[in-house]
Design an enzyme around this catalytic site. Structure first.
Site, PDB file in Angstrom:
ATOM      1  CG  HIS A 264      -1.951  -0.986   0.902  1.00 37.87           C
ATOM      2  ND1 HIS A 264      -1.779  -2.059   1.249  1.00 37.87           N
ATOM      3  CD2 HIS A 264      -4.032  -0.990   0.098  1.00 37.87           C
ATOM      4  CE1 HIS A 264      -3.154  -2.896   1.314  1.00 37.87           C
ATOM      5  NE2 HIS A 264      -4.153  -1.653   0.289  1.00 37.87           N
ATOM      6  N   GLY A 265       1.894   1.219   0.212  1.00 38.99           N
ATOM      7  CA  GLY A 265       2.693   2.711   0.553  1.00 38.99           C
ATOM      8  C   GLY A 265       3.800   2.213   1.287  1.00 38.99           C
TER       9      GLY A 265
END
Length: 495
Positions: free
Chosen positions: A326-327
């Site tokens: 996700h990041g």
């Protein structure tokens, strides 16, 4: 990236109508060409510099798939697969994680060496996490014998770049769509169902997610010292609903768009907030991602067949990587570790205890844990998340509603929150004509409408007329919202 979001006027009234007209006026032999060209234009519209990176990914994985399919030796095929997966991961790591890892190393060694300034962030290609996972699933499916290699590079290009699911999913595995890439037959009924599903997703995004997102953003932008306990809970409640309606709304729009062009995509959400355990939550939330990690990482690591200790370690590994997907930040790693730890606990005695809880208590436990996790997901830093949790715990000295949030707490807000809570359950599923035929993985239990919904959904004149009126009314409300509002982000575009 503002120009390419589905909820923008230029997409709704310019790009989409032109592509639909060109697609249906063209001969069947040229429809994939039209869609591929439109998809590249769609991507280049927001990411002109990175369209060549996508073309490189298409050609690399097309060639890798052909090599795997042609070699006789399984050992050689595995070596080719490993090389293909490695190259895909290297590209993803460079663009998405290089700056993060470099910053961590520089910070760790700063006492020994003077590295100067922190490295500049590398601009992130939109949707790189999604199309990289598409590419990996393609070559793995060929290696496993679940699909044959694509001979036509144009078809490969369409699979990777298909604009309805290009920049924010759902993640479509190749074997689920291989035949549809070759031949699609549409009908007025399916096309109409696609429009309906798209409008429902658009309404989720513009009428529910956006108003709640403004409140959530304001709450998380408030300094910890000024954040009262009621404000913190209002902020995380709004964010919990925003992220669901934002992302599931996008998935609905993607499914609807795909259906307009003859594709049938699997569902990506299945009312996750009705879950009674975190395990069940992950069978219902971002189904395409959780299924991808299950099939391509968790099961190869041993899955549930491994010893209990190994299984729990594997769950932690999978969800650490899920968080990192996700990041590139410590917050996402903590969020992934938090969910991995909860899943590990639920696989043991605690899970047996939790399964015996009364339904309301089990549901309250699940929602509470998910909301705690969303704090780390939303906050910019770990200290920011800790400060927000401190306010949620009732330990904040602040009182009242902070100045930036107060103007957003309008008489309309309670109704939007109430609508979000109700529509995050299957109570209104029957309004969608496709609810009986949606494609879910076998592990994701499908909730059915309430008895009232079953009774109303008889395909008779009343429900047909109600649906016929609901779609244009919702679309008109969405257009009105587009014309008057300036807040229109898509949360998952940054992934």
């Amino acid at each position: 990236m503002e120009g390419v979001i589905f909820s923008s006027a230029i997409f709704l009234f310019v790009f989409l109508p032109i592509v639909l007209v060109l697609y249906y006026l063209s001969d069947y032999r040229f429809r994939n060409v039209i869609l591929f060209a439109a998809s590249l234009f769609f991507y280049a519209w927001g990411e002109p510099g990175y369209v060549f990176l996508m073309i490189l990914s298409i050609l690399l994985n097309w060639f890798t798939g052909i090599l795997i399919d042609r070699v006789k030796s399984r050992r050689v095929a595995f070596l080719i697969l490993s090389a293909g997966v490695t190259i895909n991961i290297i590209i993803l790591v460079y663009f998405k994680y290089f700056t993060f890892f470099a910053s961590v190393i520089i910070s760790a060694l700063s006492g020994l060496y003077d590295f100067g300034d922190q490295p500049e962030a590398i601009p992130l290609p939109a949707g790189i996490s999604f199309f990289t996972f598409h590419a990996i699933s393609y070559i793995v499916d060929i290696y496993r014998g679940q699909a044959g290699a694509i001979r036509n590079p144009l078809t490969m290009g369409l699979y990777i770049s298909l604009f309805p699911q290009l920049v924010a999913g759902p993640i479509i595995r190749f074997h689920d769509i291989a035949e549809q890439l070759k031949l699609r037959v549409n009908s007025y009924e399916r096309f109409g169902s696609g429009i309906e599903r798209f409008v429902f997703g658009l309404a989720k995004k513009l009428l529910i997610a956006n108003p709640l997102g403004q409140v959530a953003d304001a709450a998380f932008a408030t300094a910890a010292a000024d954040l009262s306990t009621p404000t913190a809970w209002l902020g995380i409640t709004c964010y919990t609903l925003q992220i669901y309606f934002d992302f599931s709304g996008y998935s609905d729009m993607a499914i609807g768009l795909g259906r307009m062009f003859g594709f049938e995509f699997p569902e990506n959400f299945n009312y996750p907030y009705i879950s009674r355990s975190v395990r069940e939550f992950w069978r219902r939330w971002h189904i395409s991602l959780s299924t991808w990690f299950r099939d391509y990482l968790y099961i190869p690591l041993g899955g549930s067949r491994a010893s209990k200790a190994t299984m729990r370690i594997n769950l932690i590994i999978v969800f650490l990587l899920c968080g990192l997907w996700h990041g590139a930040s410590w917050n996402f790693l903590v969020w992934g570790a938090f969910h991995g730890a909860l899943l590990s606990l639920e696989r043991g005695p605690f899970g047996s205890f939790q399964a015996r809880l009364p339904r309301p208590l089990a549901h309250a436990y699940t929602i509470f844990m998910v909301m705690i996790g969303w704090v780390f997901f939303k906050a910019d830093t770990l200290s920011h998340a800790v400060g927000f949790l401190h306010a949620m715990s009732g330990l904040s000295d602040a009182v009242g509603i902070a100045g930036d949030i107060a103007p957003l707490v309008t008489p309309k807000l309670p109704f939007v929150i109430a609508a979000g809570v109700l529509l995050s359950t299957p109570i209104a599923t029957f309004w969608a004509r496709d609810w009986r035929t949606r494609r879910f993985p076998s592990h994701s239990k499908e909730p059915y409408p309430s008895p009232l919904g079953e009774w109303l959904d008889k395909d008779g004149p009343p429900i047909f007329l109600a649906r016929a009126l609901l779609v244009p009314i919702l679309f008109a409300l969405c257009v009105s919202e587009l014309a008057s509002a300036t807040y229109n982000p898509f949360i998952y575009f940054r992934f």
